[in-house]
Design a protein around this motif. Structure first.
Motif, PDB file in Angstrom:
ATOM      1  N   GLN A 138      21.510   7.203   0.957  1.00 28.17           N
ATOM      2  CA  GLN A 138      20.734   6.530   1.706  1.00 28.17           C
ATOM      3  C   GLN A 138      19.364   7.215   1.654  1.00 28.17           C
ATOM      4  OE1 GLN A 138      22.709   6.974   5.724  1.00 28.17           O
ATOM      5  NE2 GLN A 138      22.818   4.829   5.786  1.00 28.17           N
ATOM      6  N   TYR A 139      19.146   8.447   1.794  1.00 27.08           N
ATOM      7  CA  TYR A 139      17.820   8.992   1.966  1.00 27.08           C
ATOM      8  C   TYR A 139      17.261   8.825   0.651  1.00 27.08           C
ATOM      9  CZ  TYR A 139      14.259  12.363   2.839  1.00 27.08           C
ATOM     10  OH  TYR A 139      12.937  13.109   2.925  1.00 27.08           O
ATOM     11  N   PHE A 140      17.761   9.086  -0.462  1.00 26.87           N
ATOM     12  CA  PHE A 140      17.070   8.960  -1.650  1.00 26.87           C
ATOM     13  C   PHE A 140      16.773   7.528  -2.219  1.00 26.87           C
ATOM     14  CE2 PHE A 140      18.780  13.099  -2.385  1.00 26.87           C
ATOM     15  CZ  PHE A 140      17.650  14.128  -2.705  1.00 26.87           C
ATOM     16  N   SER A 141      17.462   6.592  -1.823  1.00 31.95           N
ATOM     17  CA  SER A 141      17.213   5.081  -2.058  1.00 31.95           C
ATOM     18  C   SER A 141      16.047   4.831  -0.989  1.00 31.95           C
ATOM     19  CB  SER A 141      18.341   4.275  -1.645  1.00 31.95           C
ATOM     20  OG  SER A 141      18.703   4.415   0.012  1.00 31.95           O
ATOM     21  N   ARG A 145      12.195   3.577  -2.471  1.00 34.67           N
ATOM     22  CA  ARG A 145      11.644   2.298  -1.891  1.00 34.67           C
ATOM     23  C   ARG A 145      10.130   2.591  -1.513  1.00 34.67           C
ATOM     24  NH1 ARG A 145      16.249  -0.806   1.361  1.00 34.67           N
ATOM     25  NH2 ARG A 145      16.112   1.341   2.360  1.00 34.67           N
ATOM     26  N   TYR A 146      10.070   4.050  -0.712  1.00 35.91           N
ATOM     27  CA  TYR A 146       8.962   4.416  -0.371  1.00 35.91           C
ATOM     28  C   TYR A 146       7.744   4.482  -1.555  1.00 35.91           C
ATOM     29  CZ  TYR A 146       4.969   6.911   2.144  1.00 35.91           C
ATOM     30  OH  TYR A 146       4.018   7.464   2.966  1.00 35.91           O
ATOM     31  N   GLU A 147       8.291   5.272  -2.406  1.00 33.97           N
ATOM     32  CA  GLU A 147       7.627   5.614  -3.655  1.00 33.97           C
ATOM     33  C   GLU A 147       6.830   4.418  -4.318  1.00 33.97           C
ATOM     34  OE1 GLU A 147       6.362   8.460  -5.143  1.00 33.97           O
ATOM     35  OE2 GLU A 147       6.987   9.412  -3.221  1.00 33.97           O
ATOM     36  N   SER A 148       7.894   3.357  -4.392  1.00 39.45           N
ATOM     37  CA  SER A 148       7.585   2.113  -5.028  1.00 39.45           C
ATOM     38  C   SER A 148       6.398   1.269  -4.204  1.00 39.45           C
ATOM     39  CB  SER A 148       8.580   1.130  -5.084  1.00 39.45           C
ATOM     40  OG  SER A 148       9.132   0.822  -4.018  1.00 39.45           O
ATOM     41  N   ALA A 149       6.570   1.494  -2.920  1.00 44.89           N
ATOM     42  CA  ALA A 149       5.340   0.684  -1.894  1.00 44.89           C
ATOM     43  C   ALA A 149       4.275   1.452  -2.320  1.00 44.89           C
ATOM     44  CB  ALA A 149       5.955   0.856  -0.774  1.00 44.89           C
ATOM     45  N   ILE A 150       4.085   2.800  -2.267  1.00 46.85           N
ATOM     46  CA  ILE A 150       2.764   3.521  -2.359  1.00 46.85           C
ATOM     47  C   ILE A 150       2.103   3.254  -3.779  1.00 46.85           C
ATOM     48  CG2 ILE A 150       1.994   5.860  -2.499  1.00 46.85           C
ATOM     49  CD1 ILE A 150       2.512   4.984   0.162  1.00 46.85           C
ATOM     50  N   LYS A 151       3.024   3.294  -4.814  1.00 45.35           N
ATOM     51  CA  LYS A 151       2.589   2.924  -6.176  1.00 45.35           C
ATOM     52  C   LYS A 151       1.994   1.548  -6.211  1.00 45.35           C
ATOM     53  CE  LYS A 151       5.645   5.955  -8.583  1.00 45.35           C
ATOM     54  NZ  LYS A 151       6.807   6.303  -9.405  1.00 45.35           N
TER      55      LYS A 151
END
Length: 335
Positions: A138-141, A145-151
């Motif tokens: 859960q946490y790493f997914s 997703r947060y990293e993809s949004a920031i990028k």
């Protein structure tokens, strides 16, 4: 006649004693205690001591002839089987029960195979590991997703240029320090520094909501299970308060309650509703969408507006023409 009166009970005793040991169960026709030269009140230390001594004396490698090796192998297997049964308290208790209750024939098979096929690993450990793995996934997914949004936001010119403007304002407010030759950066290093600065500004100033929100350990399964008593209590208190204030006392709704009813009508989660901008939420309140009839009318209008918008798109019109000419069964993904 007197002789048969003594022989018959003696034969019955032999049958009962023989029936105490069943073929295929535990040590078979041999008594596990006799195999290890023990009595039934033997301690764990005595069981382990006798096993090590007998296993050492009857090890197949100590014999040279083939016949002696085969006999030692069978004896060694019997010793190992007896030790496995008597060293475990549960299996030893089942074995003692069989010796004391020889008449319960089928119950002995049930007890024996129930323990044989039972899982060797503690169920509590399995549950603990399963919940831990789910929590980590859960946490790493969420992090991914947060990293993809920031990028993604770093590549959008609108947000990137705004972040650069904020960075320039921050730089101008600081005192300018001349850099020496060692402090000068190459173009690659300058780009990396700029990207780091843009990322930092976006993370600090952009409130990402919904499925791509910044991950929190409080949302993982383990933490939710730990605080579940508090969550359940809070949920019950919230429902009791709602029933008391708005059903019994008929008090007017506040903004929080209105948003809750609107979100319920929309059938969306809290995170997704939080991602809606404040102006749109304010519009929901102005339209009084917490009232069922207003919401139904608004929903119909939204669906009609979406149909008109789709009808104006060339791609949508071409699909409609194709389906009108060839039917829905002919359309494919390539079309």
């Amino acid at each position: 006649m007197t002789l048969w009166r003594w022989i018959l009970p003696f034969c019955m005793i032999l049958v009962v004693v023989e029936s105490r040991l069943l073929e295929g169960l535990y040590c078979g026709r041999e008594n596990c205690y006799d195999v290890l030269n023990l009595t039934r009140d033997a301690t764990k230390q005595e069981i382990s001591r006798n096993y090590r001594r007998l296993a050492k004396d009857n090890h197949p490698d100590l014999h040279r002839t083939e016949k002696a090796k085969e006999e030692a192998t069978e004896k060694f297997k019997a010793i190992a089987t007896a030790y496995e049964i008597l060293r475990d308290e549960g299996s030893r208790a089942d074995y003692d029960y069989m010796l004391d209750n020889p008449q319960e024939y089928y119950a002995h098979y049930y007890r024996y195979y129930r323990r044989r096929v039972a899982p060797k690993v503690d169920v509590r450990l399995v549950v603990f590991v399963t919940i831990t793995v789910i929590s980590l996934i859960q946490y790493f997914s969420w992090v991914q997703r947060y990293e993809s949004a920031i990028k993604y936001f770093m590549t959008v010119p609108k947000y990137r240029n705004r972040a650069l403007e904020i960075a320039q304002q921050q730089e101008s407010s600081r005192s300018n320090v001349k850099k020496t030759g060692k402090q000068r950066l190459s173009k690659t290093e300058q780009k990396e520094e700029t990207d780091k600065l843009i990322r930092k500004i976006i993370e600090e100033n952009m409130d990402i909501q919904g499925a791509y929100a910044k991950p929190s350990v409080w949302d993982v399964l383990w933490i939710q299970l730990i605080i579940s008593p508090y969550t359940i209590t809070k949920w019950l208190a919230w429902n009791i308060r709602w029933f008391w204030k708005f059903i019994l006392l008929r008090q007017p709704y506040g903004d929080e309650e209105k948003y809750f009813i609107i979100r319920k009508y929309m059938k969306i989660g809290q995170h997704k509703f939080n991602a809606i901008d404040e102006e749109t939420k304010k519009e929901y309140l102005d339209l009084e969408l917490w009232k069922k009839e207003n919401f139904n009318q608004w929903k119909i209008e939204q669906e009609e507006a979406m149909k008109k918008e789709l009808a104006q798109k060339p791609s949508y019109r071409s699909i409609r023409r194709y389906m009108k000419s060839h039917g829905p069964g002919r359309i494919t993904f390539e079309d």
